[in-house]
Design a protein around this motif. Structure first.
Motif: not given
Length: 264
Positions: A171-180, A205-215, A241-247
């Motif tokens: 659905x156009x979303x990527x969620x790169x995530x790590x524990x560090x 392809x993705x049009x919105x990326x949400x990068x997540x870094x957790x302790x 909602x995530x892909x159609x809004x840029x504000x």
């Protein structure tokens, strides 16, 4: 000419009782534009002219909502309905003007400290476009501003995670995530992309990326919040909602609302 405007807000401790719904219906009736209320927290929507559908939204205190206004007089309708929302709810943003920090009253609380930001525009990054590695590089740098060694470690960890399997969710979303152990609080970087990027998966392809870094190790509250968010990414309507809004204020509110759901 059809004009589109959006008003985003959170509900106060009263929610949306019948008298507020009736008042909203009356105000919307003054205009030719169609007004739809979208309860983002519940992923339900209804035309404000349909009383029973409005009641079925199940609006609760704290829910994130949006009025979607479409029609030839949408600008005027947006101005009037913004006044209603400002008086009876907590305004996040409105489509007919930008808000000052004083006017934007909505703040969705989480039971832990966090950092949340949006990736800088390409013009400020000195690039005309970004590929997957470029997006990960910029997310890593934003997670560790002014700390090149730390940013390099975060990038290496993100790339190692991607080597295991692509973090494209569909659905156009990527969620790169790590524990560090390199961070002390959760860090979220929102990256709406001007041009879709291939993310090494058959989901497209993705049009919105949400990068997540957790302790590492993560607190229970972190796991509850971000598990809630990842589950919402299985809902096409939420991903839209995530892909159609840029504000930035809308994206931030949508993400924080999903993170807060387990604690209501």
């Amino acid at each position: 000419m059809i004009i589109e405007r959006r008003i985003t807000f959170t509900l106060d401790d009263e929610g949306l009782p019948a008298w507020k719904l009736n008042r909203l219906k009356t105000l919307a009736g003054y205009f030719r534009s169609v007004v739809v209320i979208h309860n983002i927290s519940q992923l339900r929507m209804a035309n404000v002219e349909q009383a029973m559908r409005m009641i079925s939204l199940g609006c609760m205190p704290g829910d994130l909502c949006q009025l979607m206004i479409e029609g030839s007089d949408a600008e005027l309708a947006c101005m009037v309905l913004t006044d209603f929302v400002t008086e009876h709810c907590h305004l996040v943003c409105t489509g007919h003007r930008h808000l000052s920090q004083r006017e934007a009253k909505a703040e969705i609380a989480l039971p832990f400290a966090y950092e949340l930001s949006q990736l800088l525009p390409l013009s400020q990054l000195g690039a005309s476009s970004l590929d997957k590695d470029g997006v990960l590089t910029q997310i890593s740098r934003q997670c560790a501003p002014g700390q090149s060694d730390k940013a390099a470690r975060l990038l290496e960890q993100m790339q190692a995670r991607e080597a295991v399997s692509s973090t494209a969710m569909g659905n156009g979303i990527a969620l790169p995530h790590i524990l560090t152990p390199d961070v002390e609080v959760p860090v979220v970087v929102l990256a709406p992309l001007v041009q879709p990027v291939e993310w090494g998966a058959k989901r497209g392809p993705v049009s919105c990326v949400v990068g997540l870094v957790l302790p590492a190790p993560p607190l229970r509250e972190y796991l509850l919040a971000f598990s809630s968010f990842s589950k919402r990414l299985l809902e096409p309507d939420f991903c839209q909602l995530l892909t159609e809004h840029s504000r930035p204020e809308v994206l931030k509110a949508v993400v924080l609302d999903s993170l807060s759901l387990p604690f209501r």
